[in-house]
Enzyme design. Sequence first.
Site, PDB file in Angstrom:
ATOM      1  N   GLU A  40       5.301 -30.197  12.605  1.00 17.52           N
ATOM      2  CA  GLU A  40       5.351 -29.648  11.851  1.00 17.52           C
ATOM      3  C   GLU A  40       3.800 -28.469  11.222  1.00 17.52           C
ATOM      4  O   GLU A  40       4.003 -27.589  10.964  1.00 17.52           O
ATOM      5  CB  GLU A  40       4.710 -30.740  10.325  1.00 17.52           C
ATOM      6  CG  GLU A  40       4.816 -30.684   9.005  1.00 17.52           C
ATOM      7  CD  GLU A  40       4.519 -31.215   7.951  1.00 17.52           C
ATOM      8  OE1 GLU A  40       5.491 -32.410   8.153  1.00 17.52           O
ATOM      9  OE2 GLU A  40       3.872 -31.118   6.751  1.00 17.52           O
TER      10      GLU A  40
ATOM     11  N   TYR B 136       0.885  -1.832  -0.076  1.00 14.99           N
ATOM     12  CA  TYR B 136       0.336   0.286  -0.049  1.00 14.99           C
ATOM     13  C   TYR B 136       0.572   1.749   0.067  1.00 14.99           C
ATOM     14  O   TYR B 136       0.512   2.163  -0.848  1.00 14.99           O
ATOM     15  CB  TYR B 136      -1.309  -0.069   1.735  1.00 14.99           C
ATOM     16  CG  TYR B 136      -1.831  -0.534   0.937  1.00 14.99           C
ATOM     17  CD1 TYR B 136      -2.788  -0.156  -0.202  1.00 14.99           C
ATOM     18  CD2 TYR B 136      -2.316  -1.801   1.395  1.00 14.99           C
ATOM     19  CE1 TYR B 136      -4.393  -1.280  -0.374  1.00 14.99           C
ATOM     20  CE2 TYR B 136      -3.392  -3.039   1.132  1.00 14.99           C
ATOM     21  CZ  TYR B 136      -4.162  -2.542   0.588  1.00 14.99           C
ATOM     22  OH  TYR B 136      -5.305  -2.749   0.334  1.00 14.99           O
TER      23      TYR B 136
ATOM     24  N   ASP C 224       5.886 -34.933   8.895  1.00 15.71           N
ATOM     25  CA  ASP C 224       4.687 -35.950   7.655  1.00 15.71           C
ATOM     26  C   ASP C 224       6.036 -37.090   6.937  1.00 15.71           C
ATOM     27  O   ASP C 224       7.411 -36.552   6.147  1.00 15.71           O
ATOM     28  CB  ASP C 224       4.067 -35.764   7.347  1.00 15.71           C
ATOM     29  CG  ASP C 224       3.051 -34.603   7.935  1.00 15.71           C
ATOM     30  OD1 ASP C 224       2.590 -35.335   9.294  1.00 15.71           O
ATOM     31  OD2 ASP C 224       2.008 -34.203   7.361  1.00 15.71           O
TER      32      ASP C 224
END
Lengths: 707, 378
Positions: free
Chosen positions: B206, B110, B258
Site C-alpha cells: 500500500e 495554466y 491495511d
Amino acid sequence: MAAKEAVAMAEPKKKSVAPRADAESMAARQRDISVSEFFAKNRHLLGFDNPRKAMLTTVKEAVDNSLDACEEAGILPEIAVIVEDLEPGRPATAKSSRYRVTIIDNGPGIVRKQVENIFGRLLYGSKFHRLKMSRGQQGIGISAAGMYGLITTGRPMTIFTKPKAGQPTHHIELAMNTKTNRAEVNFDKEVKEFPPKRFRDLTPGTRALAEQGGFLTESEFPTGTSVSIELDGKYQRGRGSVDEFLELTAIANPHARFVFVPPSRVTEDEEPDVLAAAEAGAAAKATVTTETNGVIVYPRGVQELPPETKEIQPHPKGIELGILLQMLKDYELAEKGGTLYNFLQERFCRVSASTASSMCDAIGVSSRAKAGDIEPPQAEKLYKVFQESKLAPPPTDCLAPIGVRQMLAGMLKGVRAEFYAASSREAEVYRGRPFQIEAAIAFGGELPGDETARVIRFANRVPLLFQQSACSSFKAVVETAWKNYNLSQPRGTLPVGPLVIMIHMASVWVPFTSESKEAIADYDEIRKEMKLALMECGRKLGTYLRKRQKMRREGERRDVFERYIGEIAKAINAITGDDPKAIYEALLKQAKSRTAVADQLLDEDGKVVKEDLAETDDEGVLIIPDAIAPAVAAATSTPLAPLDLDGKAKAASKRGARKAAEPKAAAAPKRAAKPEPESAARTELRARAAKAAGRGKAGGEDGARLF
Amino acid sequence: MAKQKTAAATASSKKDRDAATEKKIVVLATDVAKRSLGGREPIVRVPTRAKSNTIWNKKKGILQMGDGAQERQLFNLGQAKSFMQTMLHSSSIKDLIGAEKTLSLRGMFYKGLHTVAGTKEKTFADQDESDGILEDLEVSLGALREELHIFAKKAGTMVGNITIIDSGDEIDCRRMGSGGYAIPSIVEPDVIKFKKCDAKFVLHVEKNTVWSRFNEDRFWEKHNCILTEGGGQPPRGVRRLLRRLNEELGLPVYCLLDCDPWGHYIYSVIKQGSISLAFESERLAIPEAKYLGIRASDYRACGLTDDVQIALNDTDIKRAREIAAYPWFEGHKGWQREIEGLLNNGFKMEVESLITKDISYVTETYVPERLKKKDWLD
Ligand SMILES: Nc1ncnc2c1ncn2[C@@H]1O[C@H](COP(=O)(O)OP(=O)(O)OP(=O)(O)O)[C@@H](O)[C@H]1O
Ligand SMILES: [Mg+2]
C-alpha cells in the site's frame, strides 16, 4: 452643580408672607381675554414655535387660502411664493432674520369690505360653519400669520386684491389690534396694476421668467390677491422647509402651478435643528422642478380642476350633545317657532320626513313640537335616538379626492422613481363625517435604497410636515406588513427601501390633533381605510417587484451567456477554422432569444405588455422602464470592456462597452441611449406619461397599467 | 463507449493514436459549430461518471461504464462556464497534439487560464475546475489521458528482477538503490517496454514506508519478484503497469494492504476498477489480483497485542458495510467473512503493526508463509 441646585430647591423655603388674595381683589383682575391675545402668547399652537417654522407656516396658510379660493371659484391656480431677504447683510451666525413673504394668486379676490375681517381678525372665515371639503377650516390661518409678523417686526400686512376683472385693485396695509381682535388700516388706496409689478424685476431669475411669460403675467391674473407679511424668520432648506412644503403641495395639487422665488441668502448653519431631529426619516430629494437663476417652477401636471364639492348638512351620528343643543337654539333664532320635525329634516342630512316623525315619536313629542321648546333632557333622548337609528351614511359628493390619475401625475413630477402605484378607496364615515383615503407609492429609480421609506402625508391636499409619528397615517404605514410585498421592514417601523409613500385624507372635517393642523387624529375607521389603501398599492408593488426580479435574473443569465460566447467562438475557430464572428453572432442571437423575458415588460398578471405609451388609458400603476435601477445587475456583473474577436466582433459587443461606461440596468427594457441621469428620452417619457395619467376622469376605479 | 477504450491500447503507433484523438476533437467542435450556426443549442455529451452509470461485468470481473450521459449545455446558467472550459481545453489539447508535447494537469490549468475577454473573470477559478473538465473530456472523447497528452504526477515506486526501457533509456530495476524506480503516469508500450524479466510474481504494497521495509530486506531478490507501491490508492500509471506485468508477462499480483475498509477498497480498485475510471477498467483492472493481508484473523493468528488496535469509527463501519455490498464481494464467502471479522474485531490494523513482533517479521515470516500456504483472498 445642577444636582446641588436641585437639592437646594427641594428644601422647603421660608416664604415671605404676603396678604392672600380674596374674591374681591381677584375680581379686579378678572377680565375678557381676547382670542388674539391668547394666541399671541400661545403661538406654538398655531405653528409659529420658532423662526424657521414660522416662515413655513406663513407660506402654508397663504398658499392654502389661495388654493381654496381658486378652486371654489373654478380657476386653475397660478400661485407665486416670494421670500425676500430684508437683512442680507446680517452676520452668518444670526439665528433669525427679517423677511418679507408674499403670496400672489389668480383667485377670485376679496371684496373691499371683507379685507379687514379676513386679515385682521382671528376666527373669521367662510369655512368654519360649513361641512365642505377645503384646506382651511378654522378661520385663523392668515390673520395669525399676519399677527405673528406684526409681533415680531411691528410691520403691517400689505394686501393687493382685485375682485373684479377690469376694475381697480385695492392696496391696503393693515395691522391687527390684538386687544380688540380688529384690524387697523394704515393705508388704503385703489391702484391699477395687478399683480404688483415690482416682483417681476426682483431678481435676474424673475426677470428672465417674466420675459418668457412664465411669471406674474398680467393677463393670467384678471382677478387675484397678493398678501405680503414681514416677519422674523429663518429660511433653510431640507425637512420642514418652504421648499419641501411646495414640493409636496405640487404633488397633491397637480392642477396648480407654483413659482417660488427663494431669498437671496439661505441660512447655511446646520445647527442641530429641532424640527429636523424630531422628524427623522428619509430625505428623498425629489422635484421635477426647473430652476432658472434660483427661481423654481413647479409646473402644472393636469389641466382639470378637482371636481366641485358640495356642502353637506351634518349627519345625526356625527354631532355631540352640546352641538345639538346649540343647533336647536340657532334654529329657533332663525325660524322663530319652527318645528322639531322640520328642524330634523332641514339641518341634518339623511333624515327623511318619515325618519323625522319616527324620531319625534321616539322621544315622546309630537311632530308639531317647536324646536325651541325642546328641553335638555328631551334633547339628550334625541341624541340617543340618533346614535341608535339606522341611517344611510352621509353623502360623499362633498369630497374631492385627488384621484388615481392625478396622484400618479403628481408623484411622477415630484418623485423620480421607476414604479408608481396609486389607489383611491371608497368614501367612509367616522363620527358621522364622510372621509376618503387615498394612497400612492413610488419605488426605485433615483430614490435612496438603504433608508427608511419617506412618508408624505396630506389632508385635503395640504402636506403635513410635522409630528409624523403622532399621525394616524404613520401608524397605518407601520402596521402594514410590507414584507408581504418584497420589502424589508424592521419590526414596528417604517419599511426600508427606495420608497415614497403618500397618504391623503379628504374630508369635510379632518380631525387634527391640534390647531396647527400637523397630524391626523387616530380614529380606527380612518386608520383601517389607510391600511387598506396601502395594501392595495403594496400588492401592486409586490407583483411588480417579483416581475422585475425575474427580468433581472434573465438579464443576468444573458450576461453569463454573452460573457462566454466570445471564448467559445475563438476556441471553435482554433479547432475547426470556422469563422469566429459568424459563430459569435449566431450564439448571441440564441442567447437573446433565450432570455427574451429580460426585454419584456409585464403587466400584473405576468403578461407581456406593448410598449406604446400613447395607448395607455388604464390607471393605477405607472412604470418608467428607463429608471429601473440596476442594483442587482450592476452588483453581479463586472464591467465589460469591448470584446475583441480578432477585431471582428466589436459591433456586436457595443452593449458591453456601454456597460463599462455606465452601469445601467441589464434588465432595463428600454435602454437609454444617453448616459445622463435624466436623458431626453426619459424627460419625453415623463411628459407623455404625465399626459396619459392626466387624461380622463379623475379618481375612477383603478386598474393596473404598465408601459 | 466502453468499446472505444481498447482501441487506444491496441493502436500500433503513437502517430495513429494522435491522429485518432485529434479527429475526435474536431468532430466535437464541428458539432458545436454546426449547432450554433443552425440556431440549435450547442451541447457536449458527457458520459456520466457515477455509480448509477457503472455496470458490473461479472463475466469479465470488472466494472464498466454504462451508456448514461449528460448533456452539457451552453444555455444553462449552471453549465455555461464549464461548456466554455470544455471548448478551451479541447483546443489546448489539439495544440499539444500538434506540437507533440505533453503537459501535467497543472500545466493544462495554466494553458487554459486567462481572463475571459471583456471581463475580469478568469477562465478557471482553480486547478480542480480544470481537472474536472479534463476528466469529462476523456470520457466525452473516449480518449485516454495520455492520448490527450496529459500526464499525472508520479506516485508509485518499483524495484525487482526486471529490466525495462523507458523512453529509450534502459533501466535495470535491480539496481535502483533505496529509492526505487519512479513509475511514470504514462506507461504505454511506446513509452515503457519490458526488456528482460526474471521475476515470478509482483508484490504490491500500500504505502512507501512498507515498500522501503521490503526493499531494505531485499525481499525481491530473495523471492525473485517485483515490488511495487502506489501511495495509497494507486494512480493510473501504477495500475496500468501492474496490469501490463500481469497481462503481458503473466505475473500474478499479490497485494499487501491495511486491514481496514480503505485497504479493502484499494484491493477492489486494483482488481475490478473504480467508478470514476470505469471506462478504463479494461486496461487497468486485474481480475486475478490476490489479497495477501492483513487479515482480520491475523490479530489472533500472529499473536498481536492491544497496542496495534485502531478503533473503527462510524464512517469506517459504514464504509465496510458498503464494500460488503459491492456486487463482486457480495456473493464472495471469503470476503463476507473477512469484512465481518473486521467489524467483529471493532478495530483496524496497519501493515506496520507487524513490526511489533519483529522489524522484519513481515518480510521474513508473514509474506513468505502466506505465499507458501497460498493463504490469500481472491
Ligand atoms: N387669497 C384669498 N382669496 C380669496 N379669499 C381668501 C383668500 N385668503 C383668505 N380668504 C378668505 O378669508 C377667510 C379667512 O381665511 P383664514 O386663513 O384666516 O381662515 P380659513 O382659511 O377659513 O381657516 P384656517 O384657519 O383653517 O386657515 C377664508 O375663509 C376665505 O374666505
Ligand atoms: Mg386659511
